[in-house]
Design an enzyme around this catalytic site. Structure first.
Site, PDB file in Angstrom:
ATOM      1  N   TRP A 105       0.827  -1.214   0.000  1.00  0.00           N
ATOM      2  CA  TRP A 105       0.000   0.000   0.000  1.00  0.00           C
ATOM      3  C   TRP A 105       0.854   1.254   0.000  1.00  0.00           C
ATOM      4  O   TRP A 105       0.565   2.218  -0.716  1.00  0.00           O
ATOM      5  CB  TRP A 105      -0.988  -0.002   1.176  1.00  0.00           C
ATOM      6  CG  TRP A 105      -2.057  -1.023   0.964  1.00  0.00           C
ATOM      7  CD1 TRP A 105      -2.271  -2.157   1.702  1.00  0.00           C
ATOM      8  CD2 TRP A 105      -3.033  -1.049  -0.090  1.00  0.00           C
ATOM      9  NE1 TRP A 105      -3.315  -2.867   1.173  1.00  0.00           N
ATOM     10  CE2 TRP A 105      -3.803  -2.221   0.082  1.00  0.00           C
ATOM     11  CE3 TRP A 105      -3.331  -0.200  -1.170  1.00  0.00           C
ATOM     12  CZ2 TRP A 105      -4.855  -2.562  -0.769  1.00  0.00           C
ATOM     13  CZ3 TRP A 105      -4.380  -0.547  -2.025  1.00  0.00           C
ATOM     14  CH2 TRP A 105      -5.121  -1.710  -1.819  1.00  0.00           C
ATOM     15  N   ASP A 175      -1.719   6.693   6.290  1.00  0.00           N
ATOM     16  CA  ASP A 175      -2.792   5.849   5.766  1.00  0.00           C
ATOM     17  C   ASP A 175      -3.098   4.825   6.857  1.00  0.00           C
ATOM     18  O   ASP A 175      -2.303   3.940   7.125  1.00  0.00           O
ATOM     19  CB  ASP A 175      -2.315   5.163   4.482  1.00  0.00           C
ATOM     20  CG  ASP A 175      -3.326   4.144   3.945  1.00  0.00           C
ATOM     21  OD1 ASP A 175      -4.403   3.989   4.544  1.00  0.00           O
ATOM     22  OD2 ASP A 175      -3.018   3.503   2.916  1.00  0.00           O
ATOM     23  N   LYS A 199     -12.519  -1.655   6.281  1.00  0.00           N
ATOM     24  CA  LYS A 199     -11.835  -2.657   7.109  1.00  0.00           C
ATOM     25  C   LYS A 199     -12.386  -2.616   8.539  1.00  0.00           C
ATOM     26  O   LYS A 199     -12.905  -3.596   9.016  1.00  0.00           O
ATOM     27  CB  LYS A 199     -10.331  -2.426   7.107  1.00  0.00           C
ATOM     28  CG  LYS A 199      -9.611  -3.051   5.916  1.00  0.00           C
ATOM     29  CD  LYS A 199      -9.498  -2.140   4.737  1.00  0.00           C
ATOM     30  CE  LYS A 199      -8.840  -2.822   3.555  1.00  0.00           C
ATOM     31  NZ  LYS A 199      -8.169  -1.873   2.674  1.00  0.00           N
TER      32      LYS A 199
HETATM   33  C1  LIG Z   1      -7.480  -1.379   1.575  1.00  0.00           C
HETATM   34  C2  LIG Z   1      -6.391  -0.402   1.707  1.00  0.00           C
HETATM   35  C3  LIG Z   1      -6.242   0.672   0.820  1.00  0.00           C
HETATM   36  C4  LIG Z   1      -7.127   0.859  -0.388  1.00  0.00           C
HETATM   37  O1  LIG Z   1      -8.363   1.267  -0.023  1.00  0.00           O
HETATM   38  P1  LIG Z   1      -9.486   1.605  -1.127  1.00  0.00           P
HETATM   39  O2  LIG Z   1     -10.551   2.152  -0.253  1.00  0.00           O
HETATM   40  O3  LIG Z   1      -9.820   0.310  -1.794  1.00  0.00           O
HETATM   41  O4  LIG Z   1      -8.921   2.589  -2.066  1.00  0.00           O
HETATM   42  C5  LIG Z   1      -5.224   1.570   1.044  1.00  0.00           C
HETATM   43  N1  LIG Z   1      -4.387   1.437   2.079  1.00  0.00           N
HETATM   44  C6  LIG Z   1      -4.479   0.402   2.945  1.00  0.00           C
HETATM   45  C7  LIG Z   1      -3.508   0.301   4.087  1.00  0.00           C
HETATM   46  C8  LIG Z   1      -5.490  -0.542   2.786  1.00  0.00           C
HETATM   47  O5  LIG Z   1      -5.606  -1.567   3.647  1.00  0.00           O
END
Ligand SMILES: *Cc1c(COP(=O)(O)O)cnc(C)c1O
Length: 364
Positions: A105, A175, A199
């Site tokens: 990511w 993030d 999540k």
């Molecule tokens: C799932 C995830 C993303 C992507 O998220 P989207 O909402 O599908 O764009 C980005 N960063 C992390 C750490 C993730 O787990």
């Protein structure tokens, strides 16, 4: 109906009382005679939900008053571009931004920023196969960096920051898509926190962005409206039609979290769940192994292998027979992965740890 234990990495398990409430309300929202998903986003019904969700995030995460909380579309992936568009792209050629490249990511965030300006990979986990992180104390910004970006939990690789770097005047951007609200965090140490909801917080479709007010003031005027944090902050995330269903469901999850006592008990339960699985791995005499540096093992995504990899599909079949789903590792890395987000009960982790032990006993 028997609900399965859902170990999917995302979208992922939600609290059953929330799903039940959605089911009860979806046709007739609290006696209004229509569904919330067919109601104007300018109605007082939706407006109340929208602002309650924002207030609940502020309360649960103890977000200080000098931060805005935005509810945006586009997923965390849109933030990979929005952060550099707002803070790197328009500020001159001398400017740069720092990225801790900790896994799949972070690589995406770094890649998008590299299209828009000068980026410094101040750490790259590549030579260790992204199985470790830099010590928080060793992370310091490059002179002139506009911000420093980390990924608090790598959902695919299973590495998670356990403490936070001190970046001084340089805003720390994180993030937190896969561990937001799974533990207490010192929000005041971050310039921006962003997280897709799917999540830990709700269904896909809404992204939570927590951003300090002084950063909003620095955003450039050249941006298309939707890509500007300032526009969303000024309109309280009602600049355009928000993802009303996702915000509604998010708010139900937040209410549920509050009823359960907030983040502190969750943090304890999340630790307990992860400890159960890591212990089953450690106790297996090498039958299972976790490739991740012990110091940075994720409490959200437990990544592991069976030493005899030919047994992994057999293990997956067995978990399916026991009503456990979503344990296959990400297609890019293979192996096995158990995601233990907030709504996974301790009993789910216990059931999986028990199955791991009995599987190992039968196949060792
Ligand atoms: C799932 C995830 C993303 C992507 O998220 P989207 O909402 O599908 O764009 C980005 N960063 C992390 C750490 C993730 O787990």
């Amino acid at each position: 109906m028997k609900r399965k234990y859902n170990f999917y990495a995302g979208p992922s398990t939600l609290p059953l009382p929330v799903l039940d409430e959605i089911q009860r309300e979806i046709v007739d929202y609290r006696g209004h005679g229509l569904s919330i998903i067919e109601t104007s986003h300018r109605s007082k019904e939706y407006d109340a939900i929208h602002h309650e969700a924002i207030a609940n995030i502020r309360e649960l995460l103890e977000v200080p008053d000098d931060y805005h909380i935005l509810l945006l579309g586009g997923g965390a992936s849109l933030q990979f571009g929005m952060v550099p568009l707002n803070f790197l792209h328009f500020v001159g050629e001398q400017a740069s931004a720092d990225y801790v490249v900790s896994g799949a990511w972070a690589k995406k965030a770094y890649g998008d920023a590299a299209k828009l300006g000068t980026v410094n990979a101040i750490f790259d986990g590549k030579e260790h196969n992204y199985m470790t992180l830099p010590a928080a104390g060793s992370i310091s910004p490059t002179p002139g960096a506009r911000y420093l970006h980390i990924t608090s939990n790598e959902t695919i690789g299973g590495v998670q920051f356990q403490s936070w770097p001190d970046t001084g005047e340089v805003p720390l951007v994180a993030d937190m898509s896969s561990d937001i609200m799974s533990r207490r965090i010192p929000v005041e140490r971050f310039g921006i926190i962003y997280a897709g909801a799917q999540k830990n917080l709700g269904p896909a479709g809404v992204t939570v962005v927590i951003i300090r007010n002084d950063l909003i003031e620095q955003t450039p005027s050249q941006l298309p409206d939707y890509l500007s944090y300032r526009v969303h902050a000024e309109k309280e995330s009602l600049f355009n039609t928000p993802p009303v269903f996702s915000v509604y469901a998010l708010n139900l999850v937040l209410r549920y979290l509050k009823q359960q006592g907030g983040i502190t008990p969750l943090e304890d339960a999340n630790k307990e769940k992860a400890d159960l699985l890591y212990k089953a791995i450690e106790d297996s005499d090498g039958f299972y192994r976790c490739p991740v540096d012990e110091r940075y093992r994720s409490r959200m995504n437990v990544v592991f292998r069976i030493a005899d990899e030919t047994l992994e599909p057999v293990f997956l079949e067995e978990t399916a027979k026991h009503d456990m789903v979503g344990l296959k590792g990400h297609r890019s890395v293979g192996g096995l992965r158990a995601s233990l987000y907030n709504a996974m009960p301790v009993a789910g982790a216990e059931a999986l740890a028990d199955l791991m032990r009995s599987f190992a006993a039968r196949h060792a």
